[in-house]
Scaffold this motif. Structure first.
Motif, PDB file in Angstrom:
ATOM      1  N   THR A  12       1.022  -0.954  -0.450  1.00 22.22           N
ATOM      2  CA  THR A  12      -0.152   0.201   0.049  1.00 22.22           C
ATOM      3  C   THR A  12       1.150   1.700   0.239  1.00 22.22           C
ATOM      4  N   ILE A  13       0.539   1.909  -1.082  1.00 18.27           N
ATOM      5  CA  ILE A  13       1.347   3.161  -0.889  1.00 18.27           C
ATOM      6  C   ILE A  13      -0.185   4.808  -0.385  1.00 18.27           C
ATOM      7  N   LEU A  14       0.544   5.222   0.816  1.00 16.04           N
ATOM      8  CA  LEU A  14      -1.065   6.385   1.071  1.00 16.04           C
ATOM      9  C   LEU A  14      -0.127   7.590   0.015  1.00 16.04           C
ATOM     10  N   LEU A  15      -0.598   8.820   0.325  1.00 16.92           N
ATOM     11  CA  LEU A  15      -0.236   9.523  -0.890  1.00 16.92           C
ATOM     12  C   LEU A  15      -1.044  11.033  -0.323  1.00 16.92           C
ATOM     13  N   GLY A  16       0.073  12.149   0.547  1.00 18.65           N
ATOM     14  CA  GLY A  16      -0.610  12.924   0.598  1.00 18.65           C
ATOM     15  C   GLY A  16       0.308  14.295   0.050  1.00 18.65           C
ATOM     16  N   VAL A  17      -0.479  15.529  -0.978  1.00 14.60           N
ATOM     17  CA  VAL A  17       0.209  15.775  -1.798  1.00 14.60           C
ATOM     18  C   VAL A  17      -0.614  17.701  -0.976  1.00 14.60           C
ATOM     19  N   ASP A  18       0.214  19.181  -0.434  1.00 11.47           N
ATOM     20  CA  ASP A  18      -0.448  19.488   0.480  1.00 11.47           C
ATOM     21  C   ASP A  18       0.537  20.849  -0.001  1.00 11.47           C
ATOM     22  N   ARG A  19      -0.001  22.299  -0.373  1.00 12.79           N
ATOM     23  CA  ARG A  19       1.149  23.412   0.144  1.00 12.79           C
ATOM     24  C   ARG A  19       1.356  22.840   1.527  1.00 12.79           C
ATOM     25  N   LEU A  20       2.813  23.865   2.350  1.00 10.21           N
ATOM     26  CA  LEU A  20       2.680  23.398   2.954  1.00 10.21           C
ATOM     27  C   LEU A  20       2.595  24.073   4.232  1.00 10.21           C
ATOM     28  N   ASP A  21       0.809  24.091   4.896  1.00 10.54           N
ATOM     29  CA  ASP A  21       0.310  25.316   5.195  1.00 10.54           C
ATOM     30  C   ASP A  21      -0.776  24.880   6.349  1.00 10.54           C
ATOM     31  N   TYR A  22      -0.659  25.760   7.720  1.00 15.65           N
ATOM     32  CA  TYR A  22      -1.271  24.939   8.892  1.00 15.65           C
ATOM     33  C   TYR A  22      -2.545  24.417   8.665  1.00 15.65           C
ATOM     34  N   THR A  23      -3.096  24.852   7.653  1.00 13.91           N
ATOM     35  CA  THR A  23      -4.336  24.117   7.341  1.00 13.91           C
ATOM     36  C   THR A  23      -5.155  23.553   6.753  1.00 13.91           C
ATOM     37  N   LYS A  24      -3.786  22.723   5.791  1.00 15.29           N
ATOM     38  CA  LYS A  24      -3.823  21.096   5.344  1.00 15.29           C
ATOM     39  C   LYS A  24      -3.676  19.415   6.385  1.00 15.29           C
ATOM     40  N   GLY A  25      -3.470  20.557   7.763  1.00 12.55           N
ATOM     41  CA  GLY A  25      -3.409  19.302   8.761  1.00 12.55           C
ATOM     42  C   GLY A  25      -2.725  18.189   8.617  1.00 12.55           C
ATOM     43  N   ILE A  26      -2.120  18.719   7.772  1.00 14.95           N
ATOM     44  CA  ILE A  26      -0.658  17.549   7.606  1.00 14.95           C
ATOM     45  C   ILE A  26      -0.243  16.964   8.827  1.00 14.95           C
ATOM     46  N   GLY A  27       0.157  17.352  10.075  1.00 16.24           N
ATOM     47  CA  GLY A  27       0.544  16.769  11.335  1.00 16.24           C
ATOM     48  C   GLY A  27      -0.761  16.112  11.853  1.00 16.24           C
ATOM     49  N   HIS A  28      -1.754  16.471  11.489  1.00 22.70           N
ATOM     50  CA  HIS A  28      -3.078  15.309  12.227  1.00 22.70           C
ATOM     51  C   HIS A  28      -2.982  13.521  11.901  1.00 22.70           C
TER      52      HIS A  28
END
Length: 496
Positions: free
Chosen positions: A293-309
């Motif tokens: 399984t490959i999981l993918l996240g693609v975002d601007r590095l922004d605090y609204t994107k929930g990357i930390g969560h």
């Protein structure tokens, strides 16, 4: 009989004049122009040293601009430099100059440290500084003046996004003949949050200068109308807002409606069928050790994107043994964003520290838990990543739309894969067959990730087929045509 906005856009003059000498029937106004300067490496590929920007807005509007012989007003990206109007790739360009001070106060300050966090439900605390507001007003006036100078009588003007919310009313005060549309690409907050803004009345009055104010979601349009009623005493019936002049008379009627933006579906689908991109997707999986399984996240590095969560949920799944580094890898693309702003520098340090901790705890010699990529990538590489990924994770805490979710669906032409999607994105209104999550609920997020990893093939096909049908029917051309048709309908209504 007067031409409607849509009729003007269908007709282009046969002979093009130099941009500085022309008057335009159709103009788009945005903070950035639809062109970027070419680097020294690729300048030889473009005679004038510019290339068209890859963004979705440009993709949507460029064909209209060329058909209408229209003009695009915006900043060209280099501070302290003034440029004359020019033409590129069939589009007339009218640059607006910004100084280094303007960039710091109007753009990094008021637009992105005051409005951005406020409009995203105060995910981060907004700052309120009078010097920032003064700069915002001055720059908005500069954009409005550029339009006023170059707009033909009865022209259609389409202003884009939160950086230019004062422009519609500035245009109306100077040029009441213009047909003015505005589209807000980010959320619009509830009145209880918007109330914090010291200049709330001026912003509402600025937007009410438009004939049509477009939003991503019906809830955003409703929030705006509630704020218009509360802060300027506007009279509202259905989606129509009666705007009063200085003597209390009704000067015009503005409408607030939802027009959810989309993507260039055909472009993504064509790339997804290209043999070289399919091969690149296979190579990506191979380079990662061919995990199950490959999981993918693609975002601007922004605090609204929930990357930390997202990282927290993934780390806990590894810790609990529900996922193993031998079987699952998370690719996190975090494109650079607003790196001069302190909050964004701190966010980058936090995310990179978290990734380092996860990889230090769970990597093996053969396997990496999180492949973290702090780069911008061309669309071809992004489509290859979409094809390689079994599960797409969109965990935004608040997002006007989130086009990445739609791009992933468009790329899955064989109806495989799973989309885990935050209910706090505009995309959740349309992609109802995604696996919806509340990103603040880490246990719920973990459970949904595991459900996505083990989603039965027949259920995956059913969900993906439904979502693909939705975005095929509502692509970016549908969005722009729908907005301009609604703007033209208002024009016809005024004549009747």
């Amino acid at each position: 009989m007067q031409e409607t906005a849509s009729e003007k856009i269908e007709t282009a003059p046969e002979n093009r004049q130099p941009p500085e000498a022309k008057k335009f029937d159709f103009m788009v106004v945005s903070n950035r122009l639809p062109v970027d300067r070419c680097s020294s490496d690729d300048a030889e590929n473009d005679d004038d040293g510019w290339r068209r920007s890859p963004g979705g807005l440009v993709t949507a509007l460029a064909p209209l601009m060329m058909k209408a012989d229209g003009a695009w007003v915006g900043w060209h990206g280099a501070p302290d430099e003034e440029l004359e109007p020019f033409s590129h790739d069939g589009i007339d360009i009218i640059p607006v100059a910004l100084s280094t001070n303007d960039v710091e106060l109007y753009y990094e300050g008021f637009s992105n440290a005051t409005l951005w966090p406020l409009y995203h439900d105060v995910v981060a605390p907004p700052e309120f500084h009078r010097a920032w507001w003064d700069s915002y007003r001055r720059v908005n006036r500069r954009f409005a003046d550029a339009v006023i100078e170059h707009a033909a009588p009865d022209a259609t003007i389409w202003v884009q996004d939160y950086q230019l919310q004062l422009v519609p009313n500035m245009l109306r005060q100077s040029r009441p003949d213009l047909r003015i549309g505005f589209f807000n690409h980010i959320p619009f907050p509830a009145p209880e949050i918007f109330a914090q803004l010291p200049w709330r009345r001026a912003i509402i009055e600025g937007l009410l200068g438009a004939d049509l104010i477009g939003f991503q979601r019906p809830s955003d349009a409703a929030n705006f109308m509630r704020s218009a009623r509360r802060f300027v005493g506007a009279s509202i019936k259905q989606q129509q807002i009666q705007v009063k002049g200085p003597e209390g008379e009704v000067s015009h009627v503005a409408r607030a409606q939802a027009f959810p933006i989309s993507i260039a579906v055909d472009q993504i689908s064509e790339l997804a069928h290209r043999p070289d991109i399919i091969e690149r997707a296979r190579q990506i999986r191979q380079d990662l050790g061919n995990p199950k399984t490959i999981l993918l996240g693609v975002d601007r590095l922004d605090y609204t994107k929930g990357i930390g969560h997202r990282l927290k949920a993934f780390e806990e799944l590894l810790k609990e043994g529900r996922l193993t580094v031998e079987d699952a890898t998370l690719i996190q693309v975090a494109s650079p964003s607003r790196e001069r702003v302190q909050q964004y520098r701190l966010l980058r340090e936090e995310i990179e520290g978290t990734v380092g901790h996860i990889n230090g705890s769970y990597d093996t010699i053969q396997n990496t838990a999180v492949r973290y990529l702090h780069h911008n990538y061309p669309i071809e590489e992004m489509v290859a990543l979409y094809l390689a990924a079994d599960v797409m994770l969109v965990t935004a805490l608040r997002d006007g739309m989130n086009l990445v979710a739609k791009e992933y669906v468009a790329a899955r032409t064989n109806d495989t894969g799973a989309l885990v999607l935050s209910e706090f994105t505009g995309a959740a209104d349309q992609l109802k067959q995604a696996l919806l999550i509340n990103p603040h609920d880490i246990d719920g997020l973990k459970g949904t990730i595991m459900r996505a990893v083990h989603l039965p093939a027949n259920e995956s096909r059913r969900r993906m087929r439904s979502m693909r049908k939705e975005i095929l029917e509502h692509d970016v051309d549908h969005w722009s045509a729908g907005f301009l048709a609604a703007l033209a309908e208002g024009e016809l209504g005024d004549d009747s």
